[in-house]
Scaffold this motif. Structure first.
Motif, mmCIF file in Angstrom:
data_model
loop_
_atom_site.group_PDB
_atom_site.id
_atom_site.type_symbol
_atom_site.label_atom_id
_atom_site.label_comp_id
_atom_site.label_asym_id
_atom_site.label_seq_id
_atom_site.Cartn_x
_atom_site.Cartn_y
_atom_site.Cartn_z
ATOM 1 N N ILE A 89 0.213 -2.219 -21.643
ATOM 2 C CA ILE A 89 1.156 -2.328 -20.534
ATOM 3 C C ILE A 89 0.466 -3.067 -19.396
ATOM 4 O O ILE A 89 -0.694 -2.783 -19.068
ATOM 5 N N GLN A 90 1.178 -3.996 -18.826
ATOM 6 C CA GLN A 90 0.617 -4.816 -17.753
ATOM 7 C C GLN A 90 0.085 -3.937 -16.618
ATOM 8 O O GLN A 90 0.762 -3.019 -16.168
ATOM 9 N N GLY A 91 -1.124 -4.220 -16.180
ATOM 10 C CA GLY A 91 -1.743 -3.476 -15.086
ATOM 11 C C GLY A 91 -2.654 -2.354 -15.530
ATOM 12 O O GLY A 91 -3.448 -1.849 -14.746
ATOM 13 N N VAL A 92 -2.547 -1.925 -16.794
ATOM 14 C CA VAL A 92 -3.415 -0.864 -17.320
ATOM 15 C C VAL A 92 -4.731 -1.497 -17.749
ATOM 16 O O VAL A 92 -4.745 -2.453 -18.519
ATOM 17 N N LEU A 93 -5.845 -0.952 -17.252
ATOM 18 C CA LEU A 93 -7.149 -1.463 -17.653
ATOM 19 C C LEU A 93 -7.729 -0.662 -18.810
ATOM 20 O O LEU A 93 -8.197 -1.227 -19.785
ATOM 21 N N ASN A 94 -7.700 0.673 -18.698
ATOM 22 C CA ASN A 94 -8.234 1.508 -19.762
ATOM 23 C C ASN A 94 -7.970 2.977 -19.447
ATOM 24 O O ASN A 94 -7.510 3.304 -18.364
ATOM 25 N N PHE A 95 -8.315 3.821 -20.384
ATOM 26 C CA PHE A 95 -8.279 5.259 -20.160
ATOM 27 C C PHE A 95 -9.605 5.680 -19.537
ATOM 28 O O PHE A 95 -10.658 5.124 -19.862
ATOM 29 N N LEU A 99 6.343 0.890 -14.950
ATOM 30 C CA LEU A 99 6.346 0.240 -16.261
ATOM 31 C C LEU A 99 6.204 1.255 -17.396
ATOM 32 O O LEU A 99 6.849 1.126 -18.436
ATOM 33 N N LEU A 100 5.362 2.273 -17.194
ATOM 34 C CA LEU A 100 5.220 3.326 -18.202
ATOM 35 C C LEU A 100 6.545 4.045 -18.426
ATOM 36 O O LEU A 100 6.953 4.279 -19.566
ATOM 37 N N GLN A 101 7.224 4.375 -17.337
ATOM 38 C CA GLN A 101 8.495 5.079 -17.449
ATOM 39 C C GLN A 101 9.557 4.200 -18.098
ATOM 40 O O GLN A 101 10.374 4.688 -18.889
ATOM 41 N N GLU A 102 9.537 2.913 -17.794
ATOM 42 C CA GLU A 102 10.485 1.994 -18.432
ATOM 43 C C GLU A 102 10.254 1.904 -19.934
ATOM 44 O O GLU A 102 11.183 1.639 -20.696
ATOM 45 N N GLN A 103 9.015 2.109 -20.377
ATOM 46 C CA GLN A 103 8.682 2.087 -21.810
ATOM 47 C C GLN A 103 8.937 3.439 -22.479
ATOM 48 O O GLN A 103 8.663 3.604 -23.656
ATOM 49 N N GLY A 104 9.413 4.430 -21.693
ATOM 50 C CA GLY A 104 9.751 5.729 -22.255
ATOM 51 C C GLY A 104 8.632 6.757 -22.205
ATOM 52 O O GLY A 104 8.752 7.827 -22.804
ATOM 53 N N PHE A 105 7.560 6.450 -21.500
ATOM 54 C CA PHE A 105 6.456 7.397 -21.381
ATOM 55 C C PHE A 105 6.635 8.260 -20.140
ATOM 56 O O PHE A 105 7.169 7.808 -19.132
ATOM 57 N N THR A 120 -6.076 1.645 -13.447
ATOM 58 C CA THR A 120 -5.190 0.495 -13.272
ATOM 59 C C THR A 120 -5.874 -0.629 -12.496
ATOM 60 O O THR A 120 -6.914 -0.416 -11.873
ATOM 61 N N ARG A 121 -5.242 -1.769 -12.525
ATOM 62 C CA ARG A 121 -5.689 -2.865 -11.668
ATOM 63 C C ARG A 121 -5.547 -2.415 -10.215
ATOM 64 O O ARG A 121 -4.707 -1.562 -9.909
ATOM 65 N N PRO A 122 -6.356 -2.974 -9.312
ATOM 66 C CA PRO A 122 -6.234 -2.585 -7.895
ATOM 67 C C PRO A 122 -4.815 -2.799 -7.374
ATOM 68 O O PRO A 122 -4.203 -3.839 -7.617
ATOM 69 N N ARG A 123 -4.296 -1.791 -6.682
ATOM 70 C CA ARG A 123 -2.974 -1.799 -6.059
ATOM 71 C C ARG A 123 -1.814 -1.917 -7.048
ATOM 72 O O ARG A 123 -0.735 -2.384 -6.702
ATOM 73 N N TRP A 124 -2.030 -1.495 -8.272
ATOM 74 C CA TRP A 124 -0.997 -1.541 -9.305
ATOM 75 C C TRP A 124 -0.542 -0.150 -9.727
ATOM 76 O O TRP A 124 0.211 -0.003 -10.689
ATOM 77 N N GLU A 125 -0.987 0.890 -9.049
ATOM 78 C CA GLU A 125 -0.686 2.246 -9.491
ATOM 79 C C GLU A 125 0.817 2.498 -9.607
ATOM 80 O O GLU A 125 1.286 2.978 -10.648
ATOM 81 N N LYS A 126 1.568 2.190 -8.558
ATOM 82 C CA LYS A 126 3.013 2.465 -8.586
ATOM 83 C C LYS A 126 3.733 1.550 -9.575
ATOM 84 O O LYS A 126 4.682 1.972 -10.238
#
Length: 182
Positions: free
Chosen positions: A81-87, A31-37, A20-26
């Motif tokens: 999803i906003q804040g996700v950089l990559n796997f 956001l992932l949970q809001e998208q149903g993941f 994730t982007r720095p300080r975006w973990e939570k």
């Protein structure tokens, strides 16, 4: 009359690690949970001290990482999803974490309130190290024992063996001058 059958083959869902982007973990976890993941961002409570007050804050256990359980087809959606950089990659493919490891991590987070991740940075018993910060700044010595986040080390150049407990984060490996590399 023909009916359309919507066939979507089912792929098993697996746990992946996203960066994730720095300080975006939570935020990314939410956001992932809001998208149903299904996602998991382990957090630890830490007391922060400011000049005027103390406060308990929740910090991610793994800085910059969040776990997400998806099937392979959902990877594309997750990347946007906003804040996700990559796997996180392993051998050119997104790294997979076993379900049992996630369950073990969840159990540890539930059972213990003082969990922290410590990088040993390649420090081992017998290594020569230099202290980069603190009371013994720039002093060199030998690691006698590793105790969690700290090491016991001795300073042998003071004409006596002084032993101190130093945080691993304050150490830098040094090269033993008697070692020669070819």
């Amino acid at each position: 009359m023909e009916s359309k059958i919507n066939y979507r083959p089912s792929f098993p869902k697996k746990w992946f690690v996203i960066y994730t982007r720095p300080r975006w973990e939570k935020k990314v976890d939410k956001l992932l949970q809001e998208q149903g993941f299904e996602s998991f961002c382990p957090v630890r409570n830490v007391e922060n001290q400011w000049a005027d007050r103390k406060k308990i804050v929740s910090l991610p256990l793994f800085t910059g990482y969040v776990f997400v359980k998806i099937d392979e087809r959902d990877g594309f959606k997750v990347r946007f999803i906003q804040g996700v950089l990559n796997f996180i990659q392993y051998m050119g493919k997104p790294a997979i974490v076993r379900d049992s490891e996630i369950e073990r991590l969840k159990h540890i987070m539930d059972a213990y309130n003082d969990v922290d991740v410590v990088s040993l940075s390649g420090v081992s018993k017998g290594d020569r190290v230099r202290i980069s910060n603190g009371l013994f700044h720039n002093q060199e010595g030998e690691v006698i024992q590793i105790q969690g986040k700290h090491v016991l080390m001795s300073f042998d150049h003071l004409d006596c063996a002084v032993v101190t407990r130093v945080p691993i984060s304050n150490l830098t490996l040094t090269v033993n001058p008697q070692q020669h590399y070819v």
